[in-house]
Every structure is written in structure tokens, then in C-alpha cells.
Design an enzyme around this catalytic site. Sequence first.
Site, short mmCIF file in Angstrom:
data_model
loop_
_atom_site.label_atom_id
_atom_site.label_comp_id
_atom_site.label_asym_id
_atom_site.label_seq_id
_atom_site.Cartn_x
_atom_site.Cartn_y
_atom_site.Cartn_z
N THR A 152 12.05 -7.06 -10.33
CA THR A 152 11.25 -8.13 -10.81
C THR A 152 10.63 -8.72 -10.32
O THR A 152 10.66 -7.88 -8.72
CB THR A 152 12.73 -9.63 -10.56
OG1 THR A 152 13.99 -8.74 -10.94
CG2 THR A 152 11.98 -11.22 -11.02
N SER A 191 -3.49 -3.47 -0.65
CA SER A 191 -2.44 -3.99 -0.15
C SER A 191 -2.85 -5.77 0.10
O SER A 191 -3.88 -5.82 0.95
CB SER A 191 -1.77 -3.38 1.02
OG SER A 191 -0.97 -3.88 1.62
N CYS A 238 1.55 1.58 12.97
CA CYS A 238 2.82 2.17 12.36
C CYS A 238 3.09 4.15 13.40
O CYS A 238 4.19 4.53 13.34
CB CYS A 238 2.20 3.13 10.53
SG CYS A 238 1.19 1.83 10.20
N HIS A 284 -2.01 -8.18 2.15
CA HIS A 284 -1.61 -8.41 3.83
C HIS A 284 -2.97 -7.35 4.44
O HIS A 284 -2.91 -8.72 5.62
CB HIS A 284 -0.21 -8.01 4.19
CG HIS A 284 0.37 -6.61 5.06
ND1 HIS A 284 -0.12 -6.13 6.24
CD2 HIS A 284 -0.14 -5.42 4.19
CE1 HIS A 284 -0.04 -5.22 6.18
NE2 HIS A 284 0.30 -4.96 5.42
N ASN A 326 -8.19 3.92 8.41
CA ASN A 326 -7.08 2.42 9.05
C ASN A 326 -7.78 2.66 11.15
O ASN A 326 -7.69 1.68 11.25
CB ASN A 326 -5.60 2.51 8.65
CG ASN A 326 -5.19 3.57 8.85
OD1 ASN A 326 -6.01 4.44 8.50
ND2 ASN A 326 -4.08 4.10 9.63
N GLN A 329 -7.51 -0.37 3.13
CA GLN A 329 -9.25 -0.75 4.74
C GLN A 329 -10.15 -1.19 3.99
O GLN A 329 -10.48 -1.42 4.48
CB GLN A 329 -8.93 0.20 5.63
CG GLN A 329 -7.21 0.14 6.33
CD GLN A 329 -6.74 -0.61 7.32
OE1 GLN A 329 -7.69 -1.67 7.33
NE2 GLN A 329 -5.75 -0.95 7.32
N GLY A 376 1.05 -1.20 0.53
CA GLY A 376 -0.51 -0.23 -0.07
C GLY A 376 0.76 1.12 -0.24
O GLY A 376 0.56 2.35 -0.61
N1 PLP Z 1 -2.84 2.77 3.94
C1 PLP Z 1 -3.51 2.54 5.10
C2 PLP Z 1 -4.82 3.30 5.13
C3 PLP Z 1 -3.04 1.56 5.40
O1 PLP Z 1 -3.19 0.72 6.63
C4 PLP Z 1 -1.81 1.17 5.53
C5 PLP Z 1 -0.64 -0.44 6.43
O2 PLP Z 1 -1.77 0.14 7.49
C6 PLP Z 1 -0.91 1.72 4.36
C7 PLP Z 1 -1.67 2.34 3.17
C8 PLP Z 1 0.08 1.02 3.72
O3 PLP Z 1 -0.19 -0.29 3.01
P1 PLP Z 1 1.09 -1.18 3.41
O4 PLP Z 1 1.73 -1.78 4.87
O5 PLP Z 1 0.77 -2.27 2.36
O6 PLP Z 1 2.59 -0.01 3.08
#
Ligand code: PLP
Length: 397
Positions: A240, A202, A328, A204, A154, A182, A74
Site C-alpha cells: 500500500t 530520498s 550509518c 528526507h 555523502n 545527496q 534511498g
Molecule cells: N545513498 C546515499 C548516498 C545516502 O547518503 C543515503 C543516506 O544517507 C542513502 C543512499 C540511503 O537513503 P535512505 O536513508 O533514504 O534509505
Amino acid sequence: MTPERIVYMDHSATTATDPAVVDAMIPWMTARYGNPSSVYRLAGESRKAVEEARASVATVLGADPGEIFFTSGGTEADNWAIKGVAFAHQKKGTHIITSAIEHHAVLHTCRYLEQHGFSVTILPVDETGKVRMEDLKAAITDQTILVSIMTANNEIGTIQPVTAIGALCREMGILFHTDAVQAIGTIPMDVRSMNIDLLSLSGHKFYGPKGAGALYIRKGVRVENLLHGGGQEKRKRAGTENVPGIIGLGAAIGLAAERMEEQALRVSTLRDRLLAGILERIPHTRLNGHPSDRLPGNINVSFEFIEGESILLLLDRVGICASTGSACTSGSLEPSHVLRAIGIPAERAHGSLRLTLGAENTGEDVGYVLEHLPGIISRLREMSPLYADFNKRSMDV
Ligand code: PLP
């Protein structure tokens, strides 16, 4: 002391990779290891599998496969969308609009662009976390080239009026990017009917692997490259391909789409039960975010008089995984920028807890949290000078 069970309620931070997704990935790390850019048959298999994953992502978004570009997640997708549009369109204009509650992958990218000659308007949000359309309209100038507003937040789970934002941007000839990290796999998305020009996702976050994501770029939209090097991804994203990750992403998004309706109902029912139990059992507690337009698994509450970090430590002792603010920024003492943006004072923002439910949660998990959380909050309040002060003031009245 080992807790009697682990209850994972931090699905907005990340999710466990689905066993079916792991199974789909394994051959691409073992026997089928060819580099998609090579010429022999082993490589051709990888190439074909990457294209199948691309088609899978495109189907879920209502896009064409040619509009999907794989990234490392993401953060890269957000960086690429915003910097890529900014640098490709700077002759037309240098103004970007975003919101105060975006992920740092968007906000810090915008801050970076400010140091390179762009101007950025950061829209406020209302007390539920929604962008107001009148604020967006008022912020648009003849220099505006891009609006970047997330689909769902998020931290507080609030879902934005993406369709209305997309329609306005299209009418004004401004590109619209949405960070849907999200939202994908949780709420329905359709890039065509929502007039989305760029969308980040993203793997995960929807039971796929970490380090695999994608950017949708509507056909015809000019975007500068972020990474320079080889000619992968139609010469737009060098490096790659992360073949196992891409295969996992394709498998996960397909499964998420198949299960979305049933999961959303099941998870939101559990979430509502948990929230009702928390509000009933723990006084001086408030829900943050929108009461109904929120992600199905999201609870964000503020407990007055205490610190979110200490709640997390005590929850962890009984095996409950949760977070304050976003993963984060947890560990930092700054109150969450999202909670501040919805008008929550610093002391209440500090006492916030995010519980995000997902696929493996059960009614028993909800019962377990309700068994432990109220006691943890009262214990912390007993130690809190703020609470003592509050009680003294109430008695004096
Ligand atoms: N954007 C949002 C709204 C997110 O919640 C997150 C991850 O917490 C990201 C971007 C970043 O994604 P990634 O962890 O795949 O870099």
C-alpha cells in the site's frame, strides 16, 4: 548543561521536514486517508494526489511520470535498481561496475549479488574522490550489464562526472544507475541529457519526510521486482502506498527545485566562510574531497592527532550537530571506507569531521562554530599522545 543554542550542520544525514511540506501531508493522515487501490471517491482522491506527486518528481528529473516508482527511501531504491537489473539481465551478462566510495546501500547490495553468481568491479577513485573515466572504460567487459556510480558522495561531497559516465554507458549498451540521494534538490539533474537509466532519490535529504523515496526507471528498461505482493506501482512495487510520505516527497522536491539556485549560492557562501575560518584558525587541518566539484553545503576536514568521535561529543555539548564519516557508520571504530578510498591513512581518517550546511543555517551559526571548534580541537590535542609525540619530534629537529 543545556547549550545556549542548537546549530544543526548534519544535513547530509537528514533534514528537518519543511513546514509547508508538513502542511501538505497532514490532510492525507487525517480526513483523506483512503487507500489508493479502493474504488470509492475517498480513495480516488488519494490516487489523484499520488499521481500529482509522481508528476512533480518527474518534472524535476526531466522524466515522464510513468518512469517514477515510489519506494521507502534511498536504500530500497538502490537495492531495487541493482538487484532488479542484475536478475533481469543475467542471461546477457553477470558483471557489475561500481565505485569504492558508494553508500553501503550500493556496496552491500553488490556484495550480496557476488554471493549469487555475479562479479563486481569496484573502481578506485582519485585523491579528490572522482572516478577516472579511463578506469571505467578499462573495467567494461562483454559481460557488463550495469554501472552504478553515485552522483555526489555523502561524506566528502565530491560530484562525479555523471554526464560523461552516462554517455559512455549508453554508447556501450550498458545500463547506468546513479544514486542521486545527496544530489537531488541541491544540484541540477536531468535524466535525459545525462543518459541516466535508473536514479535513486530520498525525500528526507531535501526537507521532505523520512521513509519516502523514488526510483526512476527509464521507459523500456527491464527490472525485476524487489517486493512481491499487490499490484501497486503498475505491478512493479507491491505494498500500500505511503500516501502522506509520497505527497510530502512531491511537495518537497518541487520546493527544492524552486529554491535550488538561490539556496546553493547562499549555502556555499556560508560553507566557504566556515571552511576558510577553520583552516585559518586550526593548524594541521586538511580538506577532504574535491576543492570545487563538491556539494554546496559539504565540509569534510581531517584534524591530525585526534579522534573524530571525541570532537563530536564536545561539539554536542555546545549544541553543534555534526558527524564523522556517514551517519550509518558513526559509532563504529572502522575508519570511513570513503576516506580510505581517497588515500587518507587510518589515523588521519579517524580525526575527520563532516559539517553539512543547509537551509536553516545562518552567518551566526558559522560564527558560533568558529567560536567553539578551535578550542575543542586544541583541548583534544593537548590530551593526545600523538600530538605530544609530534611536538617532541619537532623540537628535536
Ligand atoms: N545513498 C546515499 C548516498 C545516502 O547518503 C543515503 C543516506 O544517507 C542513502 C543512499 C540511503 O537513503 P535512505 O536513508 O533514504 O534509505
